[in-house]
Design a protein around this motif. Structure first.
Motif, PDB file in Angstrom:
ATOM      1  N   VAL A   1       3.149   5.441  -8.143  1.00  0.00           N
ATOM      2  CA  VAL A   1       4.316   4.569  -8.236  1.00  0.00           C
ATOM      3  C   VAL A   1       3.935   3.143  -7.848  1.00  0.00           C
ATOM      4  CG1 VAL A   1       6.598   4.061  -7.266  1.00  0.00           C
ATOM      5  CG2 VAL A   1       6.011   6.404  -7.899  1.00  0.00           C
ATOM      6  N   ILE A   2       3.179   3.013  -6.760  1.00  0.00           N
ATOM      7  CA  ILE A   2       2.728   1.686  -6.321  1.00  0.00           C
ATOM      8  C   ILE A   2       1.893   1.021  -7.409  1.00  0.00           C
ATOM      9  CG2 ILE A   2       1.174   0.499  -4.716  1.00  0.00           C
ATOM     10  CD1 ILE A   2       2.105   2.570  -2.604  1.00  0.00           C
ATOM     11  N   ARG A   3       0.968   1.764  -7.986  1.00  0.00           N
ATOM     12  CA  ARG A   3       0.113   1.189  -9.027  1.00  0.00           C
ATOM     13  C   ARG A   3       0.931   0.786 -10.248  1.00  0.00           C
ATOM     14  NH1 ARG A   3      -4.483   4.638 -12.091  1.00  0.00           N
ATOM     15  NH2 ARG A   3      -2.599   5.521 -13.018  1.00  0.00           N
ATOM     16  N   GLY A   4       1.885   1.649 -10.646  1.00  0.00           N
ATOM     17  CA  GLY A   4       2.705   1.336 -11.808  1.00  0.00           C
ATOM     18  C   GLY A   4       3.565   0.100 -11.611  1.00  0.00           C
ATOM     19  N   LEU A   5       4.141  -0.038 -10.418  1.00  0.00           N
ATOM     20  CA  LEU A   5       4.958  -1.213 -10.131  1.00  0.00           C
ATOM     21  C   LEU A   5       4.096  -2.463 -10.038  1.00  0.00           C
ATOM     22  CD1 LEU A   5       7.458   0.257  -7.498  1.00  0.00           C
ATOM     23  CD2 LEU A   5       7.848  -0.130  -9.933  1.00  0.00           C
ATOM     24  N   SER A   6       2.902  -2.314  -9.479  1.00  0.00           N
ATOM     25  CA  SER A   6       1.990  -3.464  -9.390  1.00  0.00           C
ATOM     26  C   SER A   6       1.620  -3.971 -10.775  1.00  0.00           C
ATOM     27  CB  SER A   6       0.713  -3.086  -8.632  1.00  0.00           C
ATOM     28  OG  SER A   6       0.981  -2.767  -7.295  1.00  0.00           O
ATOM     29  N   GLU A   7       1.380  -3.051 -11.697  1.00  0.00           N
ATOM     30  CA  GLU A   7       1.033  -3.444 -13.064  1.00  0.00           C
ATOM     31  C   GLU A   7       2.187  -4.143 -13.767  1.00  0.00           C
ATOM     32  OE1 GLU A   7      -0.262   0.216 -14.755  1.00  0.00           O
ATOM     33  OE2 GLU A   7      -2.257   0.125 -13.817  1.00  0.00           O
ATOM     34  N   SER A   8       3.401  -3.975 -13.227  1.00  0.00           N
ATOM     35  CA  SER A   8       4.566  -4.677 -13.773  1.00  0.00           C
ATOM     36  C   SER A   8       4.770  -6.033 -13.116  1.00  0.00           C
ATOM     37  CB  SER A   8       5.825  -3.825 -13.578  1.00  0.00           C
ATOM     38  OG  SER A   8       5.713  -2.591 -14.246  1.00  0.00           O
ATOM     39  N   GLY A   9       3.834  -6.419 -12.246  1.00  0.00           N
ATOM     40  CA  GLY A   9       3.915  -7.718 -11.598  1.00  0.00           C
ATOM     41  C   GLY A   9       4.749  -7.746 -10.339  1.00  0.00           C
ATOM     42  N   ILE A  10       5.068  -6.576  -9.791  1.00  0.00           N
ATOM     43  CA  ILE A  10       5.877  -6.496  -8.573  1.00  0.00           C
ATOM     44  C   ILE A  10       4.954  -6.437  -7.365  1.00  0.00           C
ATOM     45  CG2 ILE A  10       7.658  -5.219  -7.344  1.00  0.00           C
ATOM     46  CD1 ILE A  10       8.522  -6.507 -10.010  1.00  0.00           C
ATOM     47  N   ALA A  11       5.111  -7.392  -6.450  1.00  0.00           N
ATOM     48  CA  ALA A  11       4.274  -7.417  -5.250  1.00  0.00           C
ATOM     49  C   ALA A  11       4.455  -6.138  -4.449  1.00  0.00           C
ATOM     50  CB  ALA A  11       4.630  -8.628  -4.396  1.00  0.00           C
ATOM     51  N   GLN A  12       3.346  -5.559  -3.996  1.00  0.00           N
ATOM     52  CA  GLN A  12       3.379  -4.304  -3.255  1.00  0.00           C
ATOM     53  C   GLN A  12       2.758  -4.487  -1.871  1.00  0.00           C
ATOM     54  OE1 GLN A  12       4.652  -1.185  -4.567  1.00  0.00           O
ATOM     55  NE2 GLN A  12       5.504  -2.730  -5.949  1.00  0.00           N
ATOM     56  N   HIS A  13       3.431  -4.001  -0.857  1.00  0.00           N
ATOM     57  CA  HIS A  13       2.907  -3.981   0.504  1.00  0.00           C
ATOM     58  C   HIS A  13       2.995  -2.543   0.979  1.00  0.00           C
ATOM     59  CE1 HIS A  13       3.184  -8.350   0.412  1.00  0.00           C
ATOM     60  NE2 HIS A  13       4.392  -8.188  -0.090  1.00  0.00           N
ATOM     61  N   THR A  14       1.953  -2.078   1.630  1.00  0.00           N
ATOM     62  CA  THR A  14       1.904  -0.673   1.994  1.00  0.00           C
ATOM     63  C   THR A  14       1.570  -0.494   3.466  1.00  0.00           C
ATOM     64  OG1 THR A  14      -0.431  -0.534   1.382  1.00  0.00           O
ATOM     65  CG2 THR A  14       1.177   0.036  -0.309  1.00  0.00           C
ATOM     66  N   LEU A  15       2.091   0.571   4.014  1.00  0.00           N
ATOM     67  CA  LEU A  15       1.799   0.940   5.395  1.00  0.00           C
ATOM     68  C   LEU A  15       1.775   2.455   5.485  1.00  0.00           C
ATOM     69  CD1 LEU A  15       1.430   0.338   8.382  1.00  0.00           C
ATOM     70  CD2 LEU A  15       3.917   0.222   8.604  1.00  0.00           C
ATOM     71  N   GLY A  16       0.632   2.997   5.901  1.00  0.00           N
ATOM     72  CA  GLY A  16       0.525   4.432   6.075  1.00  0.00           C
ATOM     73  C   GLY A  16       0.196   4.757   7.511  1.00  0.00           C
ATOM     74  N   TYR A  17       0.743   5.828   8.012  1.00  0.00           N
ATOM     75  CA  TYR A  17       0.393   6.247   9.363  1.00  0.00           C
ATOM     76  C   TYR A  17       0.473   7.755   9.477  1.00  0.00           C
ATOM     77  CZ  TYR A  17       5.497   6.288  10.303  1.00  0.00           C
ATOM     78  OH  TYR A  17       6.852   6.515  10.261  1.00  0.00           O
ATOM     79  N   GLY A  18      -0.303   8.282  10.418  1.00  0.00           N
ATOM     80  CA  GLY A  18      -0.336   9.730  10.576  1.00  0.00           C
ATOM     81  C   GLY A  18      -1.469  10.139  11.485  1.00  0.00           C
ATOM     82  N   ASP A  19      -1.916  11.391  11.340  1.00  0.00           N
ATOM     83  CA  ASP A  19      -3.008  11.886  12.164  1.00  0.00           C
ATOM     84  C   ASP A  19      -4.336  11.583  11.460  1.00  0.00           C
ATOM     85  OD1 ASP A  19      -3.343  13.833  10.166  1.00  0.00           O
ATOM     86  OD2 ASP A  19      -1.839  15.095  11.135  1.00  0.00           O
ATOM     87  N   PRO A  20      -5.462  11.791  12.165  1.00  0.00           N
ATOM     88  CA  PRO A  20      -6.760  11.431  11.572  1.00  0.00           C
ATOM     89  C   PRO A  20      -7.014  12.092  10.222  1.00  0.00           C
ATOM     90  CG  PRO A  20      -7.010  11.840  13.920  1.00  0.00           C
ATOM     91  CD  PRO A  20      -5.602  12.251  13.565  1.00  0.00           C
ATOM     92  N   GLY A  21      -6.520  13.326  10.029  1.00  0.00           N
ATOM     93  CA  GLY A  21      -6.774  14.008   8.770  1.00  0.00           C
ATOM     94  C   GLY A  21      -6.087  13.371   7.584  1.00  0.00           C
ATOM     95  N   SER A  22      -4.904  12.822   7.793  1.00  0.00           N
ATOM     96  CA  SER A  22      -4.153  12.266   6.668  1.00  0.00           C
ATOM     97  C   SER A  22      -4.443  10.801   6.420  1.00  0.00           C
ATOM     98  CB  SER A  22      -2.645  12.462   6.893  1.00  0.00           C
ATOM     99  OG  SER A  22      -2.208  11.786   8.060  1.00  0.00           O
ATOM    100  N   ILE A  23      -4.773  10.032   7.481  1.00  0.00           N
ATOM    101  CA  ILE A  23      -4.969   8.602   7.268  1.00  0.00           C
ATOM    102  C   ILE A  23      -6.256   8.302   6.519  1.00  0.00           C
ATOM    103  CG2 ILE A  23      -3.609   7.950   9.289  1.00  0.00           C
ATOM    104  CD1 ILE A  23      -6.200   7.402  10.772  1.00  0.00           C
TER     105      ILE A  23
END
Length: 392
Positions: free
Chosen positions: A60-82
């Motif tokens: 979804v992020i990639r698709g919106l970015s290709e449409s020219g929509i600025a994307q900011h992301t933040l992920g958090y979790g345990d060591p296995g998921s990050i």
């Protein structure tokens, strides 16, 4: 009940907001400063993701970015998921919540950095998102929550904090759900009205997952499991069902794609059996392995939709699935598989499919036909998100 980790994080975040009176003013000032010169964008927050949630968020992020929509992301979790978030899926920064106070400070700093760049037009939160709920209320922008499944498919909302979370869910602008099952579940458990939810089914990459080059079995039934080796995905049930089928003199070879906490114990228990553990692999390898399989066994204990099932349908692989969550919806509507209630029934289905090639082929052909009528490719999903976000 909602995961204790999520509840603990939510309570910690809420306490920090309550005990830091300057927090709202700080972010409000950054927001006003950014609003004067920024065109906005979307802030996506992904909390302790599984493979499916990460996959959806990434595309979804990639698709919106290709449409020219600025994307900011933040992920958090345990060591296995990050690790997946930061390295494989390209999230700008993934914060390890095991670092105690440093986690909170990193989360605050990353958020301040985003708000100094722009005032997001919307915050899109994936999964349990206690931080996203608090942040969106402080910042005062549109809030969209994507409920992929996980705890949402089995929690009972009977503790004060869980009830508060349900009330917050009612206050977001839109709740995206991967299946009609999830829509009904949230209506019953959280009091959400159908008009408050949006069906966002899928999805899969049709360039990778397709039936082209699929090989036919020339002997043993080839069975595959795809998913995290965690209790909710039921890899222990997969192993038990395969062993029960072997006890019935069923000739088969089983492949397990995925990794997790249960791998070591399960792998040891399968020594000397035709059950092979391949660990985490790329989507391309998943697709290739599916096309060389005769059946996928999906023994999940809970599932919002089941992306591995969608991918199997696209590859024309028949499905044997537990009658839970969105799995029963996919299998019933497509007609491309068999639904079961127990590991004994899973084993019986494997034996039956090993003996009835015509049944396997009849089920297999229904998968692509269903997806032709119900598009679940990434482009279709991105178009739905663009419509929801009012992006032309």
């Amino acid at each position: 009940m909602l995961s204790q980790a999520c509840l603990a994080e939510y309570e910690a975040f809420r306490k920090q907001v309550r005990t830091n009176p300057n927090l709202t003013d700080d972010w409000g000032g950054a927001r006003r400063k950014a609003s004067a010169s920024s065109t906005g964008g979307i802030l996506t927050i992904l909390e302790r993701p599984g493979v499916g949630a990460s996959n959806v968020a990434y595309h979804v992020i990639r698709g919106l970015s290709e449409s020219g929509i600025a994307q900011h992301t933040l992920g958090y979790g345990d060591p296995g998921s990050i690790g997946d978030l930061a390295c494989h899926w390209g999230f700008e920064e993934a914060i390890n919540l095991k670092d105690g106070r440093a986690s909170w400070e990193a989360l605050v700093e990353r958020t301040r950095s985003v708000l100094n760049q722009c005032r997001p037009q919307a915050i899109v939160a994936h999964r349990e998102f206690p931080w996203a709920w608090i942040l969106s209320e402080i910042v005062g922008v549109r809030r969209i929550v994507m409920c992929h499944g996980g705890p949402f498919t089995y929690r009972v909302m009977d503790t004060p904090l869980e009830q508060e979370l349900a009330q917050r869910l009612q206050r977001v602008d839109r709740v995206a759900v991967p299946s009609r099952f999830m829509r009904e579940h949230l209506r019953r458990r959280c009091g959400l009205k159908d008009a408050h939810t949006q069906l966002m089914r899928g999805a899969y990459d049709p360039e990778l997952f397709h039936p082209g080059g699929r090989t036919k079995s020339e002997g043993s039934l080839r069975v595959i499991f795809v998913g995290r080796l965690e209790p909710d995905k039921g890899p222990d049930r997969f192993v038990k069902a395969v062993k029960l089928a072997l006890e019935q003199n069923c000739s088969l070879q089983a492949t397990v794609l995925g990794d997790g906490r249960m791998r070591s114990e399960l792998e040891q228990s399968c020594h000397g059996t035709p059950i092979h553990f391949e660990g985490s692999v790329s989507s391309r390898v998943v697709a290739e392995t599916l096309r060389s399989s005769d059946v996928i066994l999906v023994p999940s204990r809970t599932e919002g939709l089941g992306l591995q099932t969608v991918e199997a349908l696209a590859c024309r692989v028949p499905v044997v699935a537990a009658r839970v969550g969105g799995l029963q919806e996919l299998v019933s509507e497509s007609g491309a598989g068999l639904l079961v209630e127990s590991t004994e029934e899973m084993a019986n289905c494997l034996v039956r499919l090993s003996e009835e090639e015509e049944l396997r082929e009849a089920l297999a052909h229904k998968g692509p036909d269903f997806l032709a009528k119900e598009p679940m490719d990434w482009d279709s999903l991105v178009r739905k998100w663009k419509a929801e976000l009012s992006i032309s």
